[in-house]
Design an enzyme around this catalytic site. Sequence first.
Site, PDB file in Angstrom:
ATOM      1  N   CYS A  35       0.861  -1.184   0.000  1.00  0.00           N
ATOM      2  CA  CYS A  35       0.000   0.000   0.000  1.00  0.00           C
ATOM      3  C   CYS A  35       0.898   1.235   0.000  1.00  0.00           C
ATOM      4  O   CYS A  35       2.127   1.141   0.110  1.00  0.00           O
ATOM      5  CB  CYS A  35      -0.909  -0.004   1.226  1.00  0.00           C
ATOM      6  SG  CYS A  35       0.011   0.060   2.793  1.00  0.00           S
ATOM      7  N   HIS A 147      -0.276  -5.232  19.487  1.00  0.00           N
ATOM      8  CA  HIS A 147       0.137  -4.854  18.137  1.00  0.00           C
ATOM      9  C   HIS A 147       0.872  -3.509  18.200  1.00  0.00           C
ATOM     10  O   HIS A 147       0.467  -2.608  18.942  1.00  0.00           O
ATOM     11  CB  HIS A 147      -1.075  -4.742  17.215  1.00  0.00           C
ATOM     12  CG  HIS A 147      -0.716  -4.590  15.771  1.00  0.00           C
ATOM     13  ND1 HIS A 147      -0.414  -3.358  15.215  1.00  0.00           N
ATOM     14  CD2 HIS A 147      -0.590  -5.495  14.766  1.00  0.00           C
ATOM     15  CE1 HIS A 147      -0.139  -3.519  13.938  1.00  0.00           C
ATOM     16  NE2 HIS A 147      -0.222  -4.799  13.635  1.00  0.00           N
ATOM     17  N   GLU A 149       0.912  -0.936  16.332  1.00  0.00           N
ATOM     18  CA  GLU A 149       0.076   0.236  16.080  1.00  0.00           C
ATOM     19  C   GLU A 149      -0.744   0.605  17.307  1.00  0.00           C
ATOM     20  O   GLU A 149      -0.927   1.784  17.618  1.00  0.00           O
ATOM     21  CB  GLU A 149      -0.853  -0.011  14.889  1.00  0.00           C
ATOM     22  CG  GLU A 149      -1.689   1.214  14.538  1.00  0.00           C
ATOM     23  CD  GLU A 149      -2.678   0.967  13.418  1.00  0.00           C
ATOM     24  OE1 GLU A 149      -3.738   1.650  13.407  1.00  0.00           O
ATOM     25  OE2 GLU A 149      -2.412   0.114  12.560  1.00  0.00           O
ATOM     26  N   THR A 188      -6.031   0.693  12.312  1.00  0.00           N
ATOM     27  CA  THR A 188      -6.300   0.858  10.873  1.00  0.00           C
ATOM     28  C   THR A 188      -6.338  -0.447  10.103  1.00  0.00           C
ATOM     29  O   THR A 188      -6.770  -0.469   8.950  1.00  0.00           O
ATOM     30  CB  THR A 188      -5.234   1.757  10.219  1.00  0.00           C
ATOM     31  OG1 THR A 188      -3.953   1.114  10.294  1.00  0.00           O
ATOM     32  CG2 THR A 188      -5.171   3.118  10.895  1.00  0.00           C
TER      33      THR A 188
END
EC number: 1.17.7.4
Length: 331
Positions: A35, A147, A149, A188
């Site tokens: 991405c 995680h 993030e 996300t």
Amino acid sequence: MTVNIPDFEQGASVATPGRQLAPLRLLIAAPRGFCAGVDRAIEIVERAIERYGAPVYVRHEIVHNRYVVDNLKIKGAVFVEELDEVPDGKPVVFSAHGVPRVVPEEATQRGLDWLDATCPLVSKVHRQAQRQVEAGRHILFVGHHGHPEVIGTMGQVPEGVITLVETVEDVAALDFPADLPLAFLTQTTLSVDDTRHIIAALRARFPAIMGPRAEDICYATSNRQAAVKAIAPHSQLLLVIGAPNSSNSVRLVEVAEREGTPARLIRRADDIDPAWLDGVETLGITAGASAPEVLVREVVARLAQWREVTEETVTTTEEHMVFKLPRQLIG
């Protein structure tokens, strides 16, 4: 949600000439693989090495893919888990997943040259968290414990003002005063479907809860899940190329299985067991957002050693997102 499948892009057989092999139809999802946030993060490390010279230190895996990490090591990147492993005077890059606020603060105090490769869509969630706390709201953060993030986002605000929620059952167990102002945000790289159910439970339990104006789940995560939903019903098995610690890759396996299609998460072609292909005439293939296209081609080449392969690309949407590099690397 019903996904309409577009016309398939027909591909030529790539089987080895002269061999009589059973046919295998490949449905290859598009979009797949890198991405914009991953492209940006990798380019930041590569440009930092060019600018500062090797070694350039990277706190945590820049993205969750061993192939990518190993290639950057060859170019001069050194990966560490904590900032205290970075020698004085050496540049350091923060991973695409984001870091707690104390990390760049410490780097600045030590006089280190640091570059932030945090995905801009993750940075957006960081800013939202800060604004909600400034407005006096307690944040319910939907994500997976441990995680990077999640650690990075929760580290943007003071301790005690954010609570992690992983499941609908977690929502039911929450116990807050009726007059406590609340807001929610999400990681996300979550499952679109799972997150929808959790947010519905939050809104049902706390009708006054504030949410973001736009969905936090990134465009790439949503698009790759939609592409899997398009090919899974037409596949007898689906291979997801990605790492076990890659949240978006693991979610792709789950999406396929919810569509009733068995799925396997593989790092690369060497992980494929030929026995998996017994009785399989149509195989789906996709790649997580941190898996490079070279690994997709490697998988196709390996399959062509065993079967007469025909490729069909199934495109559900096209992506044109590009993120700017840090100003230190421009010019």
